[in-house]
Motif scaffolding. Structure first.
Motif, PDB file in Angstrom:
ATOM      1  N   LEU A 182       1.274  -1.063   0.188  1.00  0.00           N
ATOM      2  CA  LEU A 182      -0.082   0.075   0.083  1.00  0.00           C
ATOM      3  C   LEU A 182       0.972   1.490  -0.074  1.00  0.00           C
ATOM      4  CD1 LEU A 182      -2.735   0.966   0.547  1.00  0.00           C
ATOM      5  CD2 LEU A 182      -2.988   0.845   2.753  1.00  0.00           C
ATOM      6  N   THR A 183       0.432   2.440  -0.629  1.00  0.00           N
ATOM      7  CA  THR A 183       1.510   3.177  -1.247  1.00  0.00           C
ATOM      8  C   THR A 183       0.305   4.788  -0.955  1.00  0.00           C
ATOM      9  OG1 THR A 183       2.965   2.133  -3.056  1.00  0.00           O
ATOM     10  CG2 THR A 183       3.244   4.900  -2.643  1.00  0.00           C
ATOM     11  N   TYR A 184       0.600   5.449  -0.211  1.00  0.00           N
ATOM     12  CA  TYR A 184       0.007   6.776   0.518  1.00  0.00           C
ATOM     13  C   TYR A 184       0.280   7.905  -0.192  1.00  0.00           C
ATOM     14  CZ  TYR A 184      -2.633  10.529   2.457  1.00  0.00           C
ATOM     15  OH  TYR A 184      -3.737  10.636   2.816  1.00  0.00           O
ATOM     16  N   LEU A 185      -0.003   8.757  -1.008  1.00  0.00           N
ATOM     17  CA  LEU A 185       0.206   9.408  -1.467  1.00  0.00           C
ATOM     18  C   LEU A 185      -0.289  10.405  -0.664  1.00  0.00           C
ATOM     19  CD1 LEU A 185      -1.068   8.858  -5.053  1.00  0.00           C
ATOM     20  CD2 LEU A 185       1.204   8.234  -4.333  1.00  0.00           C
ATOM     21  N   ASN A 186       0.531  11.780  -0.691  1.00  0.00           N
ATOM     22  CA  ASN A 186       0.264  13.000   0.741  1.00  0.00           C
ATOM     23  C   ASN A 186       0.090  13.634   0.010  1.00  0.00           C
ATOM     24  OD1 ASN A 186       0.665  14.398   3.223  1.00  0.00           O
ATOM     25  ND2 ASN A 186       2.913  14.833   2.886  1.00  0.00           N
ATOM     26  N   THR A 187      -0.700  14.741  -0.772  1.00  0.00           N
ATOM     27  CA  THR A 187      -1.470  15.304  -1.462  1.00  0.00           C
ATOM     28  C   THR A 187      -1.288  16.634  -0.903  1.00  0.00           C
ATOM     29  OG1 THR A 187      -2.863  13.564  -2.296  1.00  0.00           O
ATOM     30  CG2 THR A 187      -3.292  15.963  -2.565  1.00  0.00           C
ATOM     31  N   GLU A 188      -0.533  17.595  -0.245  1.00  0.00           N
ATOM     32  CA  GLU A 188      -0.485  18.778  -0.185  1.00  0.00           C
ATOM     33  C   GLU A 188      -1.226  19.889  -0.580  1.00  0.00           C
ATOM     34  OE1 GLU A 188       3.804  19.630   0.752  1.00  0.00           O
ATOM     35  OE2 GLU A 188       3.442  18.259   2.360  1.00  0.00           O
ATOM     36  N   GLY A 189      -1.684  20.904  -0.239  1.00  0.00           N
ATOM     37  CA  GLY A 189      -1.835  22.019  -0.432  1.00  0.00           C
ATOM     38  C   GLY A 189      -3.301  22.496  -0.751  1.00  0.00           C
ATOM     39  N   GLY A 190      -4.151  21.383   0.055  1.00  0.00           N
ATOM     40  CA  GLY A 190      -6.003  22.249   0.052  1.00  0.00           C
ATOM     41  C   GLY A 190      -6.051  20.825  -0.485  1.00  0.00           C
ATOM     42  N   GLN A 191      -7.905  20.996  -0.585  1.00  0.00           N
ATOM     43  CA  GLN A 191      -8.740  19.992  -0.817  1.00  0.00           C
ATOM     44  C   GLN A 191      -8.479  19.672  -2.635  1.00  0.00           C
ATOM     45  OE1 GLN A 191      -9.351  18.263   1.662  1.00  0.00           O
ATOM     46  NE2 GLN A 191     -11.716  17.829   1.011  1.00  0.00           N
ATOM     47  N   GLU A 192      -8.424  20.356  -3.437  1.00  0.00           N
ATOM     48  CA  GLU A 192      -8.326  20.553  -4.550  1.00  0.00           C
ATOM     49  C   GLU A 192      -7.935  20.166  -5.216  1.00  0.00           C
ATOM     50  OE1 GLU A 192      -6.432  24.389  -3.639  1.00  0.00           O
ATOM     51  OE2 GLU A 192      -7.855  23.945  -3.094  1.00  0.00           O
ATOM     52  N   LYS A 193      -6.305  20.311  -4.016  1.00  0.00           N
ATOM     53  CA  LYS A 193      -5.089  19.018  -4.519  1.00  0.00           C
ATOM     54  C   LYS A 193      -5.505  17.923  -4.951  1.00  0.00           C
ATOM     55  CE  LYS A 193      -2.986  22.584  -5.580  1.00  0.00           C
ATOM     56  NZ  LYS A 193      -2.017  23.315  -6.976  1.00  0.00           N
ATOM     57  N   PHE A 211      -6.075   1.952  -7.816  1.00  0.00           N
ATOM     58  CA  PHE A 211      -5.823   3.923  -7.965  1.00  0.00           C
ATOM     59  C   PHE A 211      -7.034   4.414  -7.045  1.00  0.00           C
ATOM     60  CE2 PHE A 211      -3.344   2.424 -11.539  1.00  0.00           C
ATOM     61  CZ  PHE A 211      -1.714   2.775 -11.415  1.00  0.00           C
ATOM     62  N   MET A 212      -7.155   4.708  -5.393  1.00  0.00           N
ATOM     63  CA  MET A 212      -8.047   4.739  -4.783  1.00  0.00           C
ATOM     64  C   MET A 212      -7.646   5.807  -4.630  1.00  0.00           C
ATOM     65  SD  MET A 212      -9.497   2.076  -2.567  1.00  0.00           S
ATOM     66  CE  MET A 212     -10.462   3.161  -1.434  1.00  0.00           C
ATOM     67  N   ASN A 213      -7.764   7.755  -5.161  1.00  0.00           N
ATOM     68  CA  ASN A 213      -7.228   8.675  -5.131  1.00  0.00           C
ATOM     69  C   ASN A 213      -5.471   9.164  -4.685  1.00  0.00           C
ATOM     70  OD1 ASN A 213      -7.575  11.523  -4.368  1.00  0.00           O
ATOM     71  ND2 ASN A 213      -9.626  11.361  -3.109  1.00  0.00           N
ATOM     72  N   ASP A 214      -5.688   8.966  -3.223  1.00  0.00           N
ATOM     73  CA  ASP A 214      -4.571   9.145  -2.137  1.00  0.00           C
ATOM     74  C   ASP A 214      -3.378   7.805  -2.032  1.00  0.00           C
ATOM     75  OD1 ASP A 214      -6.215   9.551  -0.386  1.00  0.00           O
ATOM     76  OD2 ASP A 214      -5.767  10.861   0.816  1.00  0.00           O
ATOM     77  N   PHE A 215      -4.140   6.665  -2.482  1.00  0.00           N
ATOM     78  CA  PHE A 215      -3.403   5.686  -2.259  1.00  0.00           C
ATOM     79  C   PHE A 215      -4.055   4.433  -3.271  1.00  0.00           C
ATOM     80  CE2 PHE A 215      -6.523   7.099   1.482  1.00  0.00           C
ATOM     81  CZ  PHE A 215      -5.565   6.395   2.747  1.00  0.00           C
ATOM     82  N   ILE A 216      -2.453   3.755  -3.542  1.00  0.00           N
ATOM     83  CA  ILE A 216      -2.121   3.160  -4.076  1.00  0.00           C
ATOM     84  C   ILE A 216      -2.501   0.755  -4.244  1.00  0.00           C
ATOM     85  CG2 ILE A 216      -1.119   2.082  -6.068  1.00  0.00           C
ATOM     86  CD1 ILE A 216      -0.387   5.218  -5.966  1.00  0.00           C
ATOM     87  N   ILE A 217      -3.141   0.763  -3.747  1.00  0.00           N
ATOM     88  CA  ILE A 217      -2.702  -1.332  -3.765  1.00  0.00           C
ATOM     89  C   ILE A 217      -2.456  -1.578  -4.735  1.00  0.00           C
ATOM     90  CG2 ILE A 217      -3.871  -2.614  -2.813  1.00  0.00           C
ATOM     91  CD1 ILE A 217      -6.319  -0.965  -1.899  1.00  0.00           C
ATOM     92  N   GLN A 218      -1.471  -2.371  -4.184  1.00  0.00           N
ATOM     93  CA  GLN A 218      -0.981  -3.625  -5.022  1.00  0.00           C
ATOM     94  C   GLN A 218      -0.856  -4.458  -4.690  1.00  0.00           C
ATOM     95  OE1 GLN A 218       3.108  -2.370  -6.959  1.00  0.00           O
ATOM     96  NE2 GLN A 218       3.008  -1.185  -5.465  1.00  0.00           N
ATOM     97  N   PHE A 219      -1.946  -6.267  -5.201  1.00  0.00           N
ATOM     98  CA  PHE A 219      -2.176  -7.593  -4.167  1.00  0.00           C
ATOM     99  C   PHE A 219      -1.426  -8.283  -4.960  1.00  0.00           C
ATOM    100  CE2 PHE A 219      -5.305 -10.693  -4.330  1.00  0.00           C
ATOM    101  CZ  PHE A 219      -4.880 -10.881  -3.237  1.00  0.00           C
ATOM    102  N   PHE A 220      -0.853  -9.495  -4.537  1.00  0.00           N
ATOM    103  CA  PHE A 220      -0.059 -10.632  -5.586  1.00  0.00           C
ATOM    104  C   PHE A 220      -1.284 -11.456  -4.589  1.00  0.00           C
ATOM    105  CE2 PHE A 220       3.189  -6.947  -5.624  1.00  0.00           C
ATOM    106  CZ  PHE A 220       3.811  -7.677  -6.119  1.00  0.00           C
TER     107      PHE A 220
END
Length: 339
Positions: A182-193, A211-220
């Motif tokens: 699981l990778t989390y994409l830290n999203t800065e700069g306000g909601q619109e980002k 791909f789930m917005n700020d989450f990326i799931i990789q499953f084996f």
């Protein structure tokens, strides 16, 4: 149809999001808000030369025209009647309530450690609540496999994940049988980002990717299938195994900085859509040019043609429908004949 979760009651529940709505909503909305049905998204499984650029039915007209760079086609308007990543009459109300329990546990206990935390100098995060996070990720995987044509787990794996979810007393050691990153994409700069992030699937297998917005799931599907997946620097060959959770004592999440998040999303869009599109445009123009002038266009003529459509920003071409791309090519050829 019979609900595939309980396999007993009729699937009568309307508007069931198979990707959790509170996670993906800000990525789909044009201003990053939590209001539903006001944003854009795209289908990464689309293999056509131009992107299938979708919008939701309540998208403001001004935002729609600015985002598309044109008026929507009738087919796009028809598609907008569907709520993205949602299905009707698949699951029963009772099972929907069970899904909500799993989702609420994640929202209450895990999400604040990510979205509400200062992760500016964090590269990884260890989560002790294995059962909560595993069940939540399994739920996304299982429902997507049931509901989405692109994302199809093997039937035996799909059935086994269902059994794991249904077992209320399952122990962590039994939940941790499948490798997940699981990778989390830290999203800065306000909601619109959040609207810069992606919602969708790839048609890859091992890993299966969501791909789930700020989450990326990789499953084996098994430990034997684990390998380095070189996907726009999502995984580093030197340490990718570190972030693959299997029989873990705590769940390790890889954290992308905001800068790395932006680069990842841009690289993904360019390779997935822009580069195939440029290749298609070049091929179509060259064939049309040869049919008329009985010679191949020069490299400079191809560059001039591409520039006439997309200018310096290749992503702009993603906004054109197939019909518009064809018409623009015909118009450019006419201008050459007239010169």
């Amino acid at each position: 149809m019979t609900c595939p979760y309980c396999t007993e009651k009729d699937g009568t529940k309307k508007n069931t999001h198979y990707l959790s709505d509170n996670i993906i909503r800000t990525a789909l909305n044009n201003d990053g808000s939590t209001k539903r049905e006001k944003g854009f998204y795209f289908d990464m499984s689309n293999n056509s030369g131009s992107i299938k650029f979708n919008f939701q039915r309540a998208t403001p007209q001004k935002a729609l025209e600015e985002g598309l760079g044109r008026q929507p086609t009738e087919d796009e308007i028809e598609d907008a009647k569907d709520v993205p990543f949602s299905v009707d009459d698949v699951f029963c109300p009772g099972c929907e309530a069970k899904f909500t329990i799993i989702e609420d546990a994640f929202t209450d206990n895990i999400l604040p450690k990510l979205r509400d935390a200062d992760l500016s100098n964090v590269t990884e995060l260890s989560i002790d609540e294995i059962s909560i996070i595993r069940k939540y990720l399994y739920l996304q995987l299982w429902r997507s496999s049931i509901c989405h044509d692109t994302f199809q787990l093997p039937e035996d794996i799909q059935n086994d994940i269902r059994e794991l979810l249904l077992n209320a007393n399952i122990e962590n050691k039994d939940l941790c049988k499948y490798p997940i990153s699981l990778t989390y994409l830290n999203t800065e700069g306000g909601q619109e980002k959040y609207t810069q992030n992606i919602v969708g699937f790839t048609d890859d297998e091992n890993p299966f990717v969501i791909f789930m917005n700020d989450f990326i799931i990789q499953f084996f599907t098994s430990e034997n299938e684990v390998n380095h997946f070189d996907f726009h620097q999502l995984n580093n060959i030197a340490d990718y195994e570190k972030y693959i959770n299997i029989t873990e004592d705590s769940f390790l999440i890889k954290v992308f900085s905001d800068k790395d998040r932006i680069k990842f999303n841009l690289d993904l869009m360019k390779e997935s859509k822009s580069e195939p599109l440029i290749s298609m445009l070049t091929d179509n123009f060259s064939r049309m040019y040869f049919a008329i002038f009985k010679t191949n266009p020069t490299e400079q003529q191809i560059r001039d043609y591409l520039s006439s459509i997309i200018g310096a920003d290749q992503e702009l071409a993603l906004k054109f429908s197939n019909e518009e791309l064809r018409d623009k090519t015909v118009d450019y050829i006419k201008s050459l004949l007239a010169s």
